[in-house]
Design an enzyme around this catalytic site. Structure first.
Site, PDB file in Angstrom:
ATOM      1  N   ASP A   9       0.543  -1.212  -0.080  1.00  0.00           N
ATOM      2  CA  ASP A   9       0.527  -0.021   0.224  1.00  0.00           C
ATOM      3  C   ASP A   9       1.181   1.430  -0.219  1.00  0.00           C
ATOM      4  O   ASP A   9       1.907   0.947   0.281  1.00  0.00           O
ATOM      5  CB  ASP A   9      -1.222  -0.338   1.184  1.00  0.00           C
ATOM      6  CG  ASP A   9      -0.506   0.060   2.550  1.00  0.00           C
ATOM      7  OD1 ASP A   9       1.434   0.230   2.857  1.00  0.00           O
ATOM      8  OD2 ASP A   9      -1.021   0.221   3.584  1.00  0.00           O
ATOM      9  N   HIS A  10       0.117   2.812  -0.324  1.00  0.00           N
ATOM     10  CA  HIS A  10       1.004   4.055  -0.096  1.00  0.00           C
ATOM     11  C   HIS A  10       1.865   3.705   1.286  1.00  0.00           C
ATOM     12  O   HIS A  10       3.065   4.433   1.416  1.00  0.00           O
ATOM     13  CB  HIS A  10       0.135   5.165   0.178  1.00  0.00           C
ATOM     14  CG  HIS A  10      -0.361   4.744   1.637  1.00  0.00           C
ATOM     15  ND1 HIS A  10      -1.480   3.384   1.801  1.00  0.00           N
ATOM     16  CD2 HIS A  10      -0.809   4.899   2.289  1.00  0.00           C
ATOM     17  CE1 HIS A  10      -2.439   4.073   2.756  1.00  0.00           C
ATOM     18  NE2 HIS A  10      -1.758   5.000   3.355  1.00  0.00           N
ATOM     19  N   CYS A  66       3.046  -3.255   3.975  1.00  0.00           N
ATOM     20  CA  CYS A  66       2.233  -1.586   4.101  1.00  0.00           C
ATOM     21  C   CYS A  66       2.914  -1.103   5.065  1.00  0.00           C
ATOM     22  O   CYS A  66       4.513  -1.759   5.424  1.00  0.00           O
ATOM     23  CB  CYS A  66       0.901  -1.844   5.010  1.00  0.00           C
ATOM     24  SG  CYS A  66       0.717  -3.114   6.417  1.00  0.00           S
ATOM     25  N   GLY A  67       2.292  -0.452   6.262  1.00  0.00           N
ATOM     26  CA  GLY A  67       3.281   0.367   7.061  1.00  0.00           C
ATOM     27  C   GLY A  67       3.649  -0.608   8.303  1.00  0.00           C
ATOM     28  O   GLY A  67       4.888  -0.541   9.115  1.00  0.00           O
ATOM     29  N   THR A  68       2.836  -1.564   8.815  1.00  0.00           N
ATOM     30  CA  THR A  68       3.625  -2.922   9.750  1.00  0.00           C
ATOM     31  C   THR A  68       3.954  -3.449   9.372  1.00  0.00           C
ATOM     32  O   THR A  68       4.223  -4.196  10.697  1.00  0.00           O
ATOM     33  CB  THR A  68       1.962  -2.110  10.954  1.00  0.00           C
ATOM     34  OG1 THR A  68       1.046  -2.295  10.782  1.00  0.00           O
ATOM     35  CG2 THR A  68       2.135  -0.424  11.517  1.00  0.00           C
ATOM     36  N   GLY A  69       3.376  -3.721   8.474  1.00  0.00           N
ATOM     37  CA  GLY A  69       3.083  -5.248   8.004  1.00  0.00           C
ATOM     38  C   GLY A  69       1.214  -6.063   8.446  1.00  0.00           C
ATOM     39  O   GLY A  69       1.612  -7.203   7.789  1.00  0.00           O
ATOM     40  N   GLY A  71      -1.683  -5.568   8.424  1.00  0.00           N
ATOM     41  CA  GLY A  71      -2.928  -5.125   7.786  1.00  0.00           C
ATOM     42  C   GLY A  71      -2.584  -6.413   6.348  1.00  0.00           C
ATOM     43  O   GLY A  71      -3.476  -7.191   6.232  1.00  0.00           O
ATOM     44  N   HIS A  99       9.912 -24.002   8.466  1.00  0.00           N
ATOM     45  CA  HIS A  99       9.074 -25.278   9.075  1.00  0.00           C
ATOM     46  C   HIS A  99       7.437 -24.495   8.734  1.00  0.00           C
ATOM     47  O   HIS A  99       6.529 -25.374   8.711  1.00  0.00           O
ATOM     48  CB  HIS A  99       8.912 -24.074  10.973  1.00  0.00           C
ATOM     49  CG  HIS A  99      10.544 -24.822  11.428  1.00  0.00           C
ATOM     50  ND1 HIS A  99      10.037 -24.759  13.010  1.00  0.00           N
ATOM     51  CD2 HIS A  99      11.654 -25.237  10.932  1.00  0.00           C
ATOM     52  CE1 HIS A  99      11.466 -25.047  12.988  1.00  0.00           C
ATOM     53  NE2 HIS A  99      12.124 -25.100  12.276  1.00  0.00           N
ATOM     54  N   ASN A 100       7.311 -23.537   7.973  1.00  0.00           N
ATOM     55  CA  ASN A 100       5.876 -23.813   8.310  1.00  0.00           C
ATOM     56  C   ASN A 100       5.758 -23.019   6.873  1.00  0.00           C
ATOM     57  O   ASN A 100       4.293 -23.445   5.998  1.00  0.00           O
ATOM     58  CB  ASN A 100       5.024 -21.131   8.569  1.00  0.00           C
ATOM     59  CG  ASN A 100       5.950 -21.681   9.532  1.00  0.00           C
ATOM     60  OD1 ASN A 100       6.644 -20.659  10.452  1.00  0.00           O
ATOM     61  ND2 ASN A 100       5.071 -21.949  11.361  1.00  0.00           N
ATOM     62  N   ARG A 110       7.749   1.238   8.315  1.00  0.00           N
ATOM     63  CA  ARG A 110       7.732   2.143   9.441  1.00  0.00           C
ATOM     64  C   ARG A 110       8.519   1.608  10.939  1.00  0.00           C
ATOM     65  O   ARG A 110       8.046   1.516  11.239  1.00  0.00           O
ATOM     66  CB  ARG A 110       6.505   2.705   9.676  1.00  0.00           C
ATOM     67  CG  ARG A 110       5.696   3.509   8.159  1.00  0.00           C
ATOM     68  CD  ARG A 110       4.139   3.614   8.781  1.00  0.00           C
ATOM     69  NE  ARG A 110       3.589   4.434   7.626  1.00  0.00           N
ATOM     70  CZ  ARG A 110       2.057   4.201   6.863  1.00  0.00           C
ATOM     71  NH1 ARG A 110       1.455   4.195   8.159  1.00  0.00           N
ATOM     72  NH2 ARG A 110       1.546   5.374   6.658  1.00  0.00           N
ATOM     73  N   ARG A 133       8.080 -33.596   9.538  1.00  0.00           N
ATOM     74  CA  ARG A 133       6.836 -33.489  10.955  1.00  0.00           C
ATOM     75  C   ARG A 133       6.222 -32.224  10.016  1.00  0.00           C
ATOM     76  O   ARG A 133       5.618 -32.390  10.697  1.00  0.00           O
ATOM     77  CB  ARG A 133       7.892 -33.162  12.336  1.00  0.00           C
ATOM     78  CG  ARG A 133       9.156 -31.979  12.464  1.00  0.00           C
ATOM     79  CD  ARG A 133       9.371 -32.360  14.139  1.00  0.00           C
ATOM     80  NE  ARG A 133       9.967 -31.401  14.147  1.00  0.00           N
ATOM     81  CZ  ARG A 133      11.411 -30.923  14.569  1.00  0.00           C
ATOM     82  NH1 ARG A 133      12.078 -31.650  13.591  1.00  0.00           N
ATOM     83  NH2 ARG A 133      12.022 -30.090  14.538  1.00  0.00           N
ATOM     84  N   HIS A 134       7.244 -30.866   9.365  1.00  0.00           N
ATOM     85  CA  HIS A 134       6.652 -29.453   9.835  1.00  0.00           C
ATOM     86  C   HIS A 134       5.377 -29.952   8.078  1.00  0.00           C
ATOM     87  O   HIS A 134       4.935 -29.073   8.417  1.00  0.00           O
ATOM     88  CB  HIS A 134       8.144 -28.495   9.687  1.00  0.00           C
ATOM     89  CG  HIS A 134       8.540 -28.440  10.397  1.00  0.00           C
ATOM     90  ND1 HIS A 134       8.504 -27.760  10.831  1.00  0.00           N
ATOM     91  CD2 HIS A 134       9.745 -29.293   9.509  1.00  0.00           C
ATOM     92  CE1 HIS A 134       9.674 -28.287  12.322  1.00  0.00           C
ATOM     93  NE2 HIS A 134      10.353 -28.481  11.116  1.00  0.00           N
ATOM     94  N   ARG A 137       2.528 -30.725  10.266  1.00  0.00           N
ATOM     95  CA  ARG A 137       2.034 -29.691  10.481  1.00  0.00           C
ATOM     96  C   ARG A 137       1.276 -28.226   9.348  1.00  0.00           C
ATOM     97  O   ARG A 137      -0.292 -27.995   9.382  1.00  0.00           O
ATOM     98  CB  ARG A 137       3.109 -28.807  11.360  1.00  0.00           C
ATOM     99  CG  ARG A 137       3.236 -29.930  12.407  1.00  0.00           C
ATOM    100  CD  ARG A 137       4.258 -29.397  13.708  1.00  0.00           C
ATOM    101  NE  ARG A 137       4.897 -30.599  14.622  1.00  0.00           N
ATOM    102  CZ  ARG A 137       5.629 -30.542  15.103  1.00  0.00           C
ATOM    103  NH1 ARG A 137       7.176 -29.934  14.674  1.00  0.00           N
ATOM    104  NH2 ARG A 137       6.389 -31.398  16.187  1.00  0.00           N
TER     105      ARG A 137
HETATM  106  C1  RB5 Z   1      -1.573   2.946   6.886  1.00  0.00           C
HETATM  107  O1  RB5 Z   1      -1.450   3.695   7.036  1.00  0.00           O
HETATM  108  C2  RB5 Z   1      -2.058   1.631   7.149  1.00  0.00           C
HETATM  109  O2  RB5 Z   1      -2.785   1.468   8.266  1.00  0.00           O
HETATM  110  C3  RB5 Z   1      -0.994   0.663   6.864  1.00  0.00           C
HETATM  111  O3  RB5 Z   1      -0.311  -0.032   5.763  1.00  0.00           O
HETATM  112  C4  RB5 Z   1      -1.126  -0.678   7.424  1.00  0.00           C
HETATM  113  O4  RB5 Z   1       0.204   0.167   8.590  1.00  0.00           O
HETATM  114  C5  RB5 Z   1      -2.051  -1.164   8.193  1.00  0.00           C
HETATM  115  O5  RB5 Z   1      -1.783  -2.390   8.753  1.00  0.00           O
END
Ligand code: RB5
Length: 146
Positions: A9-10, A66-69, A71, A99-100, A110, A133-134, A137
């Protein structure tokens, strides 16, 4: 090398561009499914677009940012056949493959710097599933798909 797709995303756009340059320098081909600017978009849309492209076999693996990964990983994991791993360290990246059998790597622009992110990508791309074993699972994970 397996077929690789990348998206963001942005909030992950700048890191996506950095990773594309990093992969190009290493001779690794990757298809960019967007977004293509820092204009605001909704992360579930791009995450599901990438996840479906992996799940239906057009690509073997995907990287989503994304910003945090958070979402994008939540959204990608709602697509049957997807095992998306949110990794902000190389150990997790290696284990997600070993493993996964993770077929999608999620990261947050971010959260970590570009140097670590590229190292995580390299680790994840070089990793392979250990089976044994993996495998049992992962089969149980697959059985949870609906
Ligand atoms: C966008 O502002 C932010 O919410 C998105 O990139 C992400 O971090 C969501 O999980």
């Amino acid at each position: 090398m397996s077929k690789l797709v990348i998206g963001s995303d942005h909030g992950g756009f700048a890191l996506k561009e950095t990773i594309k340059s990093h992969l190009a320098a290493r001779g690794v081909a990757v298809t960019d499914i967007g977004t293509h600017s820092t204009d605001s978009v909704d992360y579930p849309d791009i995450a599901v677009k990438l996840a479906e492209a992996v799940a239906d076999g057009r690509f073997d693996r995907g990287i989503i940012i994304c910003g945090t990964g958070i979402g994008v990983s939540i959204a990608a994991n709602k697509v049957p056949g997807i095992r998306a791993a949110l990794c902000h360290d190389t150990f997790s990246a290696a284990m997600s493959r070993e493993h996964n059998d993770a077929n999608v790597l999620a990261m947050g622009e971010r959260v970590i710097g570009p140097g670590l992110a590229c190292l995580i990508v390299d680790t994840w791309l070089e990793g392979s599933f250990a089976g044994g074993r993996h495998a049992r699972r992962v089969e149980k994970l697959k059985a949870l798909d609906c």
